[in-house]
Scaffold this active site. Structure first.
Site, PDB file in Angstrom:
ATOM      1  N   GLU A   1      43.238  -8.438  12.530  1.00  0.00           N
ATOM      2  CA  GLU A   1      43.492  -7.096  11.975  1.00  0.00           C
ATOM      3  C   GLU A   1      43.580  -7.066  10.447  1.00  0.00           C
ATOM      4  OE1 GLU A   1      46.866  -5.497  14.089  1.00  0.00           O
ATOM      5  OE2 GLU A   1      45.876  -5.688  16.031  1.00  0.00           O
TER       6      GLU A   1
ATOM      7  N   GLU B   1      41.147  -8.136  24.180  1.00  0.00           N
ATOM      8  CA  GLU B   1      42.467  -7.590  24.555  1.00  0.00           C
ATOM      9  C   GLU B   1      42.247  -6.323  25.366  1.00  0.00           C
ATOM     10  OE1 GLU B   1      45.161  -7.250  21.213  1.00  0.00           O
ATOM     11  OE2 GLU B   1      44.545  -9.175  20.392  1.00  0.00           O
TER      12      GLU B   1
END
Ligand code: XIL
Length: 376
Positions: A159, A264
């Site tokens: 991220e 994910e």
């Protein structure tokens, strides 16, 4: 098992009224599983929490072994847990995690080395560049070095991008500068030359962020730094992202010569606060019936939509199976998914393929039915 027999059994399988055990009886004596069905396509993974690593719930332990051939550390390898103090590493749970993966011959993913979130409070207090470089070196070398030859892939960087594709103004960027990205990948490569190294992020199918990720990968490659894959987190819902954007992303990332993985995966069927037109995201939405509509179970109509969404997505994954190396679900079953507590605490969420009793949902069968051959 002849192909003819399989073909003869197919209409029965497609008639979706039949239970999983009916599938088994008709195809093989071996248990059916996701990992067996997709064994020639990509790894099928799940994220493990503390209780699952400790095999505290027998139903969960059995399901994990049966269905998945890859595992990711959901929380215990994050900085705040694995290096809670400057001179203290805590490897107890991550050692167990790696042992469990080895025992079951699984592809083991370390998550994650460099991330602005779930960072240890002491690391957030680092003040200058030299100090940051030293700690980053120590953190990455110590952890990757400990599991050298045992952890198969690392989410080196998590991220690091804003929604517009620019670099997130994290403490790493602020103190170290843009070079922290190259340094992180090089340190990981040095500590374990055999492990695969990934960039991992959410919303990577959105055009602006995708462009940012492509640029990040290209810069690393241009500077001679190894990056092996892009992990698309896949925290999705029934409509977003579109299949077109997912497909374009698979093609664009694969064109860089890196592996593509969905890391994910969970598909939400309950409302997201930021999807509400004009809603104030800061208002207290906990306990709101509108935001938590299915506390008594998921209605069949929504179950069907979820099954169709998973089917469409996996159809696309199969179309591009030569570019995709892994599909990892973010959790084992609905009851323990992080989505029950994020972005609003205490909701009843249904994002995975197994229900609260660890039983396969309609979505599981719609994914399995894409495969003609489902045997070990
Ligand atoms: C989540 C975990 O699932 C939760 O248990 C934890 O409280 C917060 O983090 N992106 C990531 C994951 O890369 O590490 C996050 O996992 C979900 C979003």
């Amino acid at each position: 098992m002849t192909k003819l027999f399989l073909l003869a059994a197919l209409p029965l399988l497609l008639f979706n009224g039949c239970s999983q055990s009916t599938h088994q009886e008709n195809i093989t004596d071996e248990p059916l599983s996701l990992k067996a069905a997709f064994r020639d396509n990509f790894h099928i993974g799940t994220a493990l929490n503390k209780s699952q690593i400790n095999e505290a719930i027998p139903e969960a332990a059995t399901l994990i072994q049966k269905e998945f051939n890859s595992i990711t550390a959901e929380n215990m390898m994050k900085w705040m847990h694995i290096q809670p103090a400057t001179d203290t590493f805590n490897f107890e749970l991550s050692d167990k995690f790696v042992e469990l993966g080895e025992k079951n011959d699984m592809f083991i993913i370390g998550h994650t080395l460099v991330w602005h979130s779930q960072l240890a409070p002491w690391a957030n207090e680092i003040k200058d560049r030299e100090e940051m470089i030293g700690h980053l070196q120590n953190h990455i070398s110590t952890i990757v070095g400990r599991y050298k030859g045992r952890v198969n892939g690392w989410d080196v960087l998590n991220e690091a991008l804003n929604e517009d594709g620019s670099l997130r103004n994290s403490i790493f960027l602020q103190l170290f500068g843009e070079e922290y990205i190259k340094a992180a990948f090089e340190l990981a490569a040095e500590a374990d030359p055999e492990a695969e190294l990934y960039y991992n992020d959410y919303n990577l199918c959105n055009p602006a962020k995708r462009e940012g990720a492509i640029e990040l990968v290209k810069k690393l490659q241009a500077s001679g730094t190894r990056i092996d894959g892009v992990g698309i987190q896949a925290h999705w819902n029934l409509n977003h992202p579109s299949l077109e954007e997912i497909e374009k992303s698979i093609l664009d990332y694969a064109a860089l010569g890196v592996k593509v993985m969905f890391t994910e995966m969970d598909v939400t069927v309950i409302p997201n606060p930021w999807d509400l037109q004009g809603a104030d995201v800061d208002q207290n939405l906990e306990g709101s019936e509108f935001m938590n509509p299915y506390t008594e179970g998921l209605p069949d109509s929504v179950q069907t939509q979820l099954a169709k969404r998973y089917e469409d997505i996996f159809k696309l994954f199969l179309k591009h199976e030569n570019k995709i190396t892994r599909v990892t679900f973010w959790g084992v079953n609905d009851g323990q998914s992080w989505k029950n507590n994020w972005p609003i605490k205490g909701r009843t969420s249904y994002p995975l393929l197994f229900d609260r009793e660890y039983k396969p949902k309609m979505a599981y069968h719609s994914v399995m039915d894409l495969k003609e051959e489902k045997i070990h």
